[in-house]
Enzyme design. Structure first.
Site, mmCIF file in Angstrom:
data_model
loop_
_atom_site.group_PDB
_atom_site.id
_atom_site.type_symbol
_atom_site.label_atom_id
_atom_site.label_comp_id
_atom_site.label_asym_id
_atom_site.label_seq_id
_atom_site.Cartn_x
_atom_site.Cartn_y
_atom_site.Cartn_z
ATOM 1 N N SER A 1 -4.646 10.695 3.344
ATOM 2 C CA SER A 1 -3.514 10.552 4.252
ATOM 3 C C SER A 1 -3.224 9.088 4.601
ATOM 4 C CB SER A 1 -3.774 11.398 5.503
ATOM 5 O OG SER A 1 -2.635 11.483 6.315
ATOM 6 N N ASP B 1 0.914 -1.301 -4.627
ATOM 7 C CA ASP B 1 2.261 -1.454 -5.176
ATOM 8 C C ASP B 1 2.799 -2.867 -4.996
ATOM 9 O OD1 ASP B 1 2.215 1.139 -6.006
ATOM 10 O OD2 ASP B 1 3.865 1.848 -4.743
ATOM 11 N N LYS C 1 -3.727 13.622 -0.127
ATOM 12 C CA LYS C 1 -3.047 14.305 0.972
ATOM 13 C C LYS C 1 -1.827 13.467 1.364
ATOM 14 C CE LYS C 1 -2.393 15.800 5.391
ATOM 15 N NZ LYS C 1 -1.554 15.168 6.420
#
Length: 456
Positions: A289, A300, A314
């Site tokens: 999460s 990224d 998740k």
């Protein structure tokens, strides 16, 4: 405001059902017919069951069953469960220090809380709770297991855990006040080590204070390790704050709901607290999460090198909707999916490391076995990723420590420091110049062992 709007939407939906039923539309009539059936079944149970029943418990169980049929993270929280959730996100609660989740009639450990009774007893992410006080835990809900684990400070509870390749292990855990210090840090030579154990209301502030303290201790810090292993997540705002601490600009995460226009984007503000120093993020299958939001954003933006094992996967958003201001508990309902800045879905996929390293040979074997893969993708009712991609299947991790590696030495952490010693990139690590001392790479398992077959 968001919670109020969702409650309002729920009320509108109910009114719509009532109006539509008068027009004879079959789906709406069917919903009311099934509600009447529920009342009939409850009445029969009250009259015919062998012993008297508690209507409240039956209805709460029905609500939990309804929400559980949606996905693994949508739940009905009775009043006590709602209070517990509020305690956990505020940074202190009483218990044994476990984050747990139901899967296939079993309750598994997502992560043990750093320094808590369970962590000190050696409980790991992925362990299955098989019994509590000698009574089987099979078929119990998360709320029921949580209720059994909680109790007065100083009292004890016997819990039996199952782990791949080992005999069942019973441990006695003494309940205590779990004061969650979500961020800790220390200087390791010329580098700084930051541990974030959970994401609560205090995490952003604690991270800023910890980085400032470490910079005061050693103004010449040459790189940072951010350890998110076995961090089961927490508050979205905290994940954004942690990501923002290492970024100057750009999107951190987006969440996308049921409709095309239900998109929210969260971006970084200027000001990298580490002044752009090389950064390595440690993750494993217990990182879920909020941890995945941070790892995904930093990966990224090429701000960090990710080391460890693929995270839990998740990537769904839960909104907590109090019922009658919490007097009747609350609904925790999935309302959106998380996406990394590149548009990749976290849900059921997770964040793959740049350098795949297991902490031990035993952990590498767990990851290689299909029936013991511990991830969101293992849940039969898990929400799909929505982008057509899938999590990498059972496989042998690329690297693990050799048989002679000391058990008390953290191999994943040592490899993270190796990356920093080489300037923060894997390419530089592979061609480490003379004078840079790195940990001898461990067993190259992917080359040495065959991939597991479908029946393993």
């Amino acid at each position: 405001m968001r919670k109020l709007l969702l409650v309002g939407a729920a009320a509108v939906t109910l009114v719509g059902l009532g109006a539509a039923s008068a027009t004879g539309q079959t789906p709406r009539n069917e919903a009311f017919r099934m509600l009447a059936l529920f009342g009939d079944v409850l009445g029969i149970v009250e009259q015919a069951y062998v012993v008297p029943v508690d209507d409240k418990k039956l209805i709460e169980a029905a609500l939990q069953g309804m929400m559980g049929a949606l996905d693994p993270h949508s739940n009905y929280l009775p009043p006590a469960g709602f209070d517990e959730l509020q305690e956990r996100t505020s940074g202190a609660y009483s218990g044994v220090g476990l984050t747990i989740q139901a899967e296939g009639g079993l309750v598994k450990v997502i992560s043990p809380m750093d320094g808590g009774p369970a962590a000190r007893a050696g409980v790991n992410a992925g362990d299955v709770i098989s019994s509590i006080e000698g009574q089987s835990a099979a078929g119990l809900t998360v709320s029921q297991v949580s209720e059994k684990l909680r109790g007065a400070v100083g009292t004890s509870v016997r819990v039996t855990f199952l782990r791949d390749g080992e005999e069942p292990r019973e441990v006695t855990l003494t309940r205590e006040v779990i004061k969650i210090e979500s961020v800790t840090g220390r200087i390791e030579g010329e580098f700084a080590y930051l541990r974030v154990s959970t994401f609560n209301e205090n995490t952003g502030r604690e991270l800023g204070e910890t980085i400032a303290r470490l910079k005061a201790e050693n103004p010449g810090i040459k790189g940072y390790v951010l350890d998110l292993r076995n961090n089961g997540g927490g508050l979205l705002d905290a994940a954004i704050a942690v990501s923002d601490a290492f970024l100057e600009r750009g999107e951190i995460v987006s969440q996308r709901g049921r409709k095309a226009d239900q998109i929210q984007r969260y971006g970084a503000r200027p000001g990298d607290l580490t002044d752009g120093a090389p950064l390595v993020v440690l993750i494993n299958y217990g990182s879920a999460s909020a941890s995945e939001i941070v790892a995904g954003a930093l990966k990224d933006h090429q701000r960090a090198t990710i080391v460890g094992l693929t995270s839990f996967g998740k990537g769904s958003v839960q909104t907590v909707i109090p019922l009658r201001n919490g007097a009747d508990g609350a609904l925790s309902i999935t309302t959106a999916r998380y996406f990394t800045p590149s548009g990749a879905s976290i849900q059921k996929i997770g964040i793959e490391p740049d350098l795949e390293v297991s902490r031990s040979l035993a952990e590498a074997r767990i990851v290689s076995r299909s029936n013991f893969i511990y991830s969101e993708a293992a849940y039969a009712t898990a929400l799909d990723a929505s982008i057509g991609a899938e999590r990498k299947g059972p496989h042998t991790p690329h690297e693990a420590p050799g048989e002679d590696w000391p058990e008390d030495k953290d191999y994943q952490l040592e490899r993270a420091f190796d990356v920093l010693r080489a300037g923060g990139s894997l390419a530089q690590l592979a061609a480490a110049p003379e004078g840079i001392v790195v940990t001898p790479p461990g067993t190259a398992l992917a080359a040495a062992e065959p991939e597991p077959g479908p029946d393993n």
